[in-house]
Design a protein around this motif. Structure first.
Motif, PDB file in Angstrom:
ATOM      1  N   ARG A 154       0.830  -1.208   0.000  1.00  0.00           N
ATOM      2  CA  ARG A 154       0.000   0.000   0.000  1.00  0.00           C
ATOM      3  C   ARG A 154       0.867   1.263   0.000  1.00  0.00           C
ATOM      4  N   LEU A 155       1.985   1.218   0.719  1.00  0.00           N
ATOM      5  CA  LEU A 155       2.852   2.406   0.735  1.00  0.00           C
ATOM      6  C   LEU A 155       3.428   2.671  -0.647  1.00  0.00           C
ATOM      7  N   TRP A 156       3.869   1.617  -1.330  1.00  0.00           N
ATOM      8  CA  TRP A 156       4.425   1.825  -2.676  1.00  0.00           C
ATOM      9  C   TRP A 156       3.356   2.485  -3.549  1.00  0.00           C
ATOM     10  N   LYS A 157       2.130   2.000  -3.416  1.00  0.00           N
ATOM     11  CA  LYS A 157       1.033   2.526  -4.232  1.00  0.00           C
ATOM     12  C   LYS A 157       0.771   3.996  -3.884  1.00  0.00           C
ATOM     13  N   ALA A 158       0.752   4.290  -2.589  1.00  0.00           N
ATOM     14  CA  ALA A 158       0.477   5.668  -2.162  1.00  0.00           C
ATOM     15  C   ALA A 158       1.537   6.624  -2.704  1.00  0.00           C
ATOM     16  N   LEU A 159       2.763   6.133  -2.865  1.00  0.00           N
ATOM     17  CA  LEU A 159       3.849   6.990  -3.342  1.00  0.00           C
ATOM     18  C   LEU A 159       3.989   6.936  -4.865  1.00  0.00           C
ATOM     19  N   GLY A 160       3.122   6.156  -5.505  1.00  0.00           N
ATOM     20  CA  GLY A 160       3.161   6.066  -6.961  1.00  0.00           C
ATOM     21  C   GLY A 160       4.315   5.221  -7.485  1.00  0.00           C
ATOM     22  N   ILE A 161       4.859   4.348  -6.640  1.00  0.00           N
ATOM     23  CA  ILE A 161       5.993   3.510  -7.040  1.00  0.00           C
ATOM     24  C   ILE A 161       5.466   2.172  -7.559  1.00  0.00           C
ATOM     25  N   THR A 162       5.874   1.791  -8.777  1.00  0.00           N
ATOM     26  CA  THR A 162       5.344   0.537  -9.325  1.00  0.00           C
ATOM     27  C   THR A 162       6.370  -0.595  -9.412  1.00  0.00           C
ATOM     28  N   ASP A 163       7.632  -0.242  -9.634  1.00  0.00           N
ATOM     29  CA  ASP A 163       8.601  -1.305  -9.926  1.00  0.00           C
ATOM     30  C   ASP A 163       9.274  -1.944  -8.726  1.00  0.00           C
ATOM     31  N   VAL A 164       8.529  -2.332  -7.718  1.00  0.00           N
ATOM     32  CA  VAL A 164       9.124  -3.098  -6.617  1.00  0.00           C
ATOM     33  C   VAL A 164       8.460  -4.464  -6.590  1.00  0.00           C
ATOM     34  N   HIS A 165       9.256  -5.474  -6.352  1.00  0.00           N
ATOM     35  CA  HIS A 165       8.764  -6.850  -6.415  1.00  0.00           C
ATOM     36  C   HIS A 165       9.015  -7.553  -5.100  1.00  0.00           C
ATOM     37  N   LEU A 166       8.079  -8.397  -4.768  1.00  0.00           N
ATOM     38  CA  LEU A 166       8.152  -9.093  -3.491  1.00  0.00           C
ATOM     39  C   LEU A 166       8.791 -10.467  -3.644  1.00  0.00           C
ATOM     40  N   GLU A 167       9.773 -10.743  -2.809  1.00  0.00           N
ATOM     41  CA  GLU A 167      10.346 -12.088  -2.743  1.00  0.00           C
ATOM     42  C   GLU A 167      10.094 -12.625  -1.344  1.00  0.00           C
ATOM     43  N   ILE A 168       9.623 -13.873  -1.265  1.00  0.00           N
ATOM     44  CA  ILE A 168       9.386 -14.434   0.058  1.00  0.00           C
ATOM     45  C   ILE A 168       9.995 -15.824   0.182  1.00  0.00           C
ATOM     46  N   ASN A 169      10.157 -16.231   1.403  1.00  0.00           N
ATOM     47  CA  ASN A 169      10.715 -17.552   1.690  1.00  0.00           C
ATOM     48  C   ASN A 169      10.248 -17.943   3.080  1.00  0.00           C
ATOM     49  N   SER A 170      10.397 -19.204   3.393  1.00  0.00           N
ATOM     50  CA  SER A 170      10.174 -19.607   4.778  1.00  0.00           C
ATOM     51  C   SER A 170      11.450 -20.237   5.308  1.00  0.00           C
TER      52      SER A 170
END
Ligand code: HAM
Length: 430
Positions: A154-170
Motif C-alpha cells: 500500500r505504501l508503494w502505491k500511495a507513493l506512486g511507485i510501481t517497480d518493486v517486487h516481493l520475494e518471500i521464503n520460509s
C-alpha cells in the motif's frame, strides 16, 4: 597569529539533508505516518545507544553486522561497551520487555530514525541511514505476516511507485534449519572440488552463504543443493501457505526465493524482501520477517513477533524517480519593507498572521525593494506585502499576488487598510 583551521567535513557515508531536500523528507514522513495510522501502528522512540550485548545476542554473533559493521565503543566514564543501533528490532524488543508492553495485549508499533552500519559507502548504502521500522509484537498467525506485506504494498502505491517486487521464503523452525544445514554441509563436502576459497572458508560456519556465490563454476553445485523448503514440516508449510493465500486474496504477487538469506539471525518462518532494479546494486528497499524466538532470547516471556524495516534513503531515491520533487514554498506571505518603523510594523503583522495559521516571513535586514522582491519570489510565497513610508503614512499596505491569481496588473496589486490586513490575507489564502 591564529592557525588556519582545516575545514571539517561530514563523516564518510553520513549525509546532510539540505533545506529543499529536508522538506522532501518531511513530506515522505508525513505520508508514512498517515499510512501507519491506517493500520493502527503507534509510534515508539528508543535510544540510539544501547548496550553492545543487546545486538550481539539479538542479531547474532556470526553476522556481518555484528562481526564488522557496528559502531561500538567503550564508555570512558564507566567502561561499558555501547553500540550505536545498527537496526531497530533489538531495541524495540528490549523496550517492550523492559516496560512489560506485552502484559495484556499485543502491540503494533513503529519507529523512524537513524541507524548506523560501518559498510562501504556507495549509492543506496550509507554508514548513517534511516529506517522506517514496523513491528507487530505478540501476534503469531500468518494473517499478520500477510498484513505487514500487504501494508508495504500500500505504501508503494500511495507513493506512486510501481517497480518493486516481493520475494518471500520460509526459514521454518530451528530444528528444520539444523536438519537442512547438515544436509547442505554434506552436499558441500561432496562437491569440495568446485568450491572456491570463500566457499571452503564458509562451508562450516555459514553454508547457506556459500550458495549465494556469483562464481559461475559453482552455479550447478548451488542449484543442486538441498533446499531448506524441502525440510519444512507440516506446521511450517501450513503457515507459509496461509501467508501466500492471503497475498493472493489481496492481489499482491510474489516470487518464492528459496535462497533468500537475511543478514540477521533472529528470523524463523516467513522472511521477505521488496526489491527493485531501479536502484543499482542496492536493490532491497524493505526487508523483514518473523522472529518468534527473539523476545525470549532477550529475556522476555516467550511471545511471537514479526516486522520489517524500510531503508528511507533508498525509498527517497526510488520515489524521486516516480514523483519528481516539487519545491515547497518557504512561506505564504512575504513582507517587503523600507525603514525601521515599517520593519517593526511588519514583524507585528506577521505575528498576527501566524496567530491565524498563515505562515509569514519578514525580510531580514534592509535592501532595495527590487532585491527584496526577488527574494520574495524565490521564497515561493503566494503573496508579498509592501510596507514603506507612503504605506505607513496612509495606513494602507500594498498587497501583491505573486502566484495563483490572474496576472493582470490591475488585479495583482491591491491596497488594503493595514488594520484589516490580517483578515484580508487569511481570507485570500483559504
Ligand atoms: P535489514 O534488511 O538489515 O533489516 O535492513 C532493512 C532495510 O534497511 C534494507 O532493506 C535497506 O533498504 C536498508 N538498509 C540496510 N543497510 C543499509 C545501508 N547501509 N544504507 C542504506 N540503507 C540500508 C533490518 O534492519 C531488520 N531490523 C528489519 C526487521 C524489522 N525485521 C523484523 N523487523
Amino acid at each position: 597569529m591564529t592557525q588556519a583551521f582545516s575545514k571539517v567535513t561530514a563523516i564518510r557515508g553520513m549525509n546532510d539533508a539540505l533545506p529543499g531536500n529536508g522538506a522532501r523528507w518531511e513530506q515522505l514522513e508525513e505520508a508514512v505516518r498517515v499510512w501507519l495510522a491506517g493500520y493502527g501502528y503507534r509510534n515508539m522512540r528508543t535510544p540510539i545507544l544501547e548496550h553492545t550485548r543487546l545486538f550481539t545476542r539479538g542479531i547474532g554473533e556470526v553476522t556481518d553486522i555484528v562481526e564488522k559493521e557496528m559502531y561500538s565503543f567503550t564508555d570512558s566514564l564507566n567502561g561499558e561497551s555501547l553500540t550505536m543501533r545498527p537496526e531497530f528490532t533489538a531495541g524495540m524488543v528490549r523496550a517492550a520487555i523492559e516496560h512489560n508492553l506485552l502484559y495484556d495485549r499485543p502491540q503494533r508499533v513503529y519507529a523512524i530514525g537513524p541507524v548506523f552500519r560501518h559498510e562501504r559507502p556507495q549509492r543506496g548504502r550509507y554508514r548513517q541511514f534511516h529506517q522506517i521500522d514496523v513491528e507487530a509484537l505478540g501476534l503469531s498467525g500468518p494473517d499478520i505476516d500477510a498484513e505487514l506485506i500487504i501494508m508495504a504494498a500500500r505504501l508503494w502505491k500511495a507513493l506512486g511507485i510501481t517497480d518493486v517486487h516481493l520475494e518471500i521464503n520460509s526459514l521454518g523452525q530451528g530444528e528444520e534449519r539444523a536438519a537442512h544445514r547438515a544436509a547442505l554441509i554434506a552436499h558441500l563436502e561432496a562437491h569440495k572440488d568446485v568450491l572456491d576459497e570463500d566457499g571452503l572458508r564458509r562451508m562450516y560456519t555459514n553454508p547457506l552463504r556459500v550458495l549465494d556465490t556469483k562464481n559461475p563454476a559453482m552455479q550447478a553445485m548451488a542449484d543442486a543443493a538441498p533446499k531448506l523448503f524441502d525440510f519444512l514440516g507440516d506446521v511450517s508449510r501450513a503457515h507459509f501457505a496461509g501467508v501466500c493465500e492471503r497475498l493472493d486474496d489481496a492481489g499482491v504477487s510474489y516470487r518464492l526465493n528459496p535462497r533468500m538469506v537475511r543478514g540477521l539471525d533472529y528470523y524463523n518462518l516467513t522472511v521477505f524482501e521488496w526489491v527493485t532494479d531501479k536502484l543499482g546494486a542496492q536493490a532491497t528497499v524493505c526487508g523483514g520477517g518473523r522472529y518468534d524466538g527473539l523476545i525470549e532470547l532477550l529475556g522476555g516471556k516467550p511471545a511471537p513477533a514479526v516486522g520489517f524495516a524500510i531503508g528511507m534513503e533508498r525509498l527517497m531515491d526510488l520515489w524521486g524517480q516516480y514523483q519528481p520533487e516539487t519545491p515547497k514554498p518557504e512561506c505564504t506571505v512575504y513582507f517587503v519593507h523600507q525603514g525601521d518603523v515599517a520593519q517593526r510594523r511588519a514583524a507585528i503583522l506577521a505575528e498576527g498572521l501566524r496567530d491565524v495559521g498563515v505562515s509569514a516571513v519578514v525580510h531580514a535586514g534592509s535592501g532595495s525593494f527590487k532585491s527584496q522582491f526577488k527574494r520574495a519570489d524565490t521564497s515561493g510565497a503566494q503573496i508579498a506585502v509592501i510596507l514603506g513610508d507612503d504605506e505607513l503614512a496612509s495606513g494602507v499596505a500594498s498587497v501583491k499576488m505573486l502566484r495563483g491569481e490572474p496576472s493582470s496588473d490591475a488585479l495583482s496589486q491591491q491596497q488594503v487598510p493595514i488594520d484589516q490586513l490580517v483578515t484580508f490575507l487569511k481570507d485570500k489564502v483559504n
